[in-house]
Design a protein around this motif. Structure first.
Motif, PDB file in Angstrom:
ATOM      1  N   ARG A 133      51.922  44.313  44.415  1.00 35.63           N
ATOM      2  CA  ARG A 133      50.829  43.426  44.205  1.00 35.63           C
ATOM      3  C   ARG A 133      49.525  43.280  44.816  1.00 35.63           C
ATOM      4  NH1 ARG A 133      47.461  41.665  42.268  1.00 35.63           N
ATOM      5  NH2 ARG A 133      46.337  39.927  41.039  1.00 35.63           N
ATOM      6  N   ARG A 134      49.579  43.905  45.884  1.00 36.74           N
ATOM      7  CA  ARG A 134      48.424  43.941  46.810  1.00 36.74           C
ATOM      8  C   ARG A 134      47.213  45.350  46.695  1.00 36.74           C
ATOM      9  NH1 ARG A 134      46.500  42.302  52.741  1.00 36.74           N
ATOM     10  NH2 ARG A 134      47.933  41.113  52.032  1.00 36.74           N
TER      11      ARG A 134
ATOM     12  N   GLN B 151      45.655  43.954  43.526  1.00 39.46           N
ATOM     13  CA  GLN B 151      45.011  42.993  43.788  1.00 39.46           C
ATOM     14  C   GLN B 151      42.911  43.827  44.527  1.00 39.46           C
ATOM     15  OE1 GLN B 151      45.844  40.345  46.418  1.00 39.46           O
ATOM     16  NE2 GLN B 151      43.651  39.064  46.906  1.00 39.46           N
ATOM     17  N   TRP B 152      43.192  44.787  45.027  1.00 38.91           N
ATOM     18  CA  TRP B 152      42.110  45.784  45.831  1.00 38.91           C
ATOM     19  C   TRP B 152      41.533  46.334  45.053  1.00 38.91           C
ATOM     20  CZ3 TRP B 152      41.819  51.562  47.098  1.00 38.91           C
ATOM     21  CH2 TRP B 152      40.892  51.548  47.228  1.00 38.91           C
TER      22      TRP B 152
ATOM     23  N   GLU C  24      41.252  45.350  41.637  1.00 37.46           N
ATOM     24  CA  GLU C  24      40.692  44.734  41.097  1.00 37.46           C
ATOM     25  C   GLU C  24      39.439  44.224  41.403  1.00 37.46           C
ATOM     26  OE1 GLU C  24      39.455  42.442  37.400  1.00 37.46           O
ATOM     27  OE2 GLU C  24      40.833  44.105  37.759  1.00 37.46           O
ATOM     28  N   GLU C  25      39.149  43.890  42.608  1.00 37.80           N
ATOM     29  CA  GLU C  25      38.313  43.114  43.531  1.00 37.80           C
ATOM     30  C   GLU C  25      37.250  44.731  43.334  1.00 37.80           C
ATOM     31  OE1 GLU C  25      39.825  41.364  47.190  1.00 37.80           O
ATOM     32  OE2 GLU C  25      40.905  40.121  45.984  1.00 37.80           O
TER      33      GLU C  25
END
Length: 307
Positions: A151-152, A155-156, A158-159
């Motif tokens: 997930r991390r 997230q990275w 996507e950011e």
């Protein structure tokens, strides 16, 4: 507006293909360790001015004081657009900055918040380069579990897309007074005069005339790598310098992380440092070097002046 008591000079040093902006007070003194002050996230080297002004005359005259702007903050800006920053880069930057300013001479290192975390890690990686270490509210991060890694990374990624679309852009302000109001809203203890001075060091007008914080919005992108407590403890254990850990009485750690990470857990981690003591600054928040500069300056001065 606040008037600095000790005038800094600034210079640019070429470090790892970056023009590093560095603020300096005093001059090198034979046999005396330089004092290096490293700032936190979305802050600048000028943030240390209030503490430098609060040092005693003899202490300030007796050593060189060095405060860089970390990469992507203040006036240390990448030549080309950057879409993320890695924590390890601060270690390599600091290592080469010390090559330039101190050579083989050990230094006294003070870090606030993110800078405190950098200082603690660097103290374990290069223990021979640090004579004494002061950590102001650099608590590290909550423990993680390997199961969080997928997930991390997602997230990275996507950011990074959000950054490319301009969705992470920092707010801008009509003028410097607007920046000062923002600083005082974030930190109600900051007096108006100090906020007015700091606003002009923390932000600058852009081509459109609006004032923007001197921090790259790519710093808002999450670190893709999980924080590993076992690695942090190994680094803490490798620190040879005496360490002073300073925290504000307001317990900003619990305010950020609630029950995910507590001061008790941080204090337990500190037991892995071989030579450590703690201090609490009263009537202060996370920006304790702004809230109580005289108290913080005395803590630093007394600690690093010990033989």
């Amino acid at each position: 507006m606040y008037q600095p008591l000790r005038t800094a000079r600034t210079e640019t040093v070429r470090i790892r293909h970056l023009d590093y902006h560095v603020r300096l007070w005093g001059a090198p003194q034979p046999g005396q360790a330089p004092l290096v002050l490293v700032h936190g996230w979305m802050d600048v080297g000028a943030s240390w001015q209030f503490v430098v002004d609060a040092f005693s005359k003899a202490f300030a005259a007796g050593r060189q004081i060095i405060a860089p702007d970390w990469r992507g903050f203040g006036h240390t800006r990448p030549a080309a657009p950057c879409d993320h920053y890695a924590f390890a880069d601060y270690l390599a930057d600091l290592d080469q900055l010390l090559d330039h300013y101190a050579g083989a001479q050990p230094i006294d290192l003070v870090g606030h918040s993110m800078g405190g975390n950098v200082a603690m890690v660097y103290g374990g990686v290069r223990p021979e380069r640090i004579r004494r270490l002061v950590n102001l509210e650099g608590f590290g991060l909550p423990a993680t579990h390997p199961s969080q890694a997928p997930r991390r990374y997602a997230q990275w990624m996507e950011e990074i897309r959000q950054h490319e679309r301009g969705e992470l852009a920092l707010k801008t302000y009509d003028d410097a007074d607007g920046v000062a109001q923002r600083l005082m809203k974030t930190n109600p203890r900051l007096p108006a005069g100090k906020a007015a001075w700091l606003a002009r060091e923390w932000a600058a007008p852009g081509a459109d005339g609006r004032w923007a914080i001197l921090g790259d919005d790519a710093h808002k992108i999450v670190n893709p790598h999980l924080f590993r407590v076992d690695e942090a403890l190994a680094l803490y254990a490798a620190i040879r310098a005496p360490v002073l850990s300073v925290e504000a009485n307001s317990d900003s750690l619990s305010q950020w992380w609630k029950d995910k990470y507590t001061l008790a857990e941080y204090h337990q981690r500190l037991t892995h440092v071989r030579d450590v003591r703690t201090a609490v600054v009263q009537d202060a928040g996370h920006m304790l070097h702004h809230d109580q500069p005289q108290v913080v300056a005395k803590l630093i001065e007394d600690f690093v002046s010990k033989i």
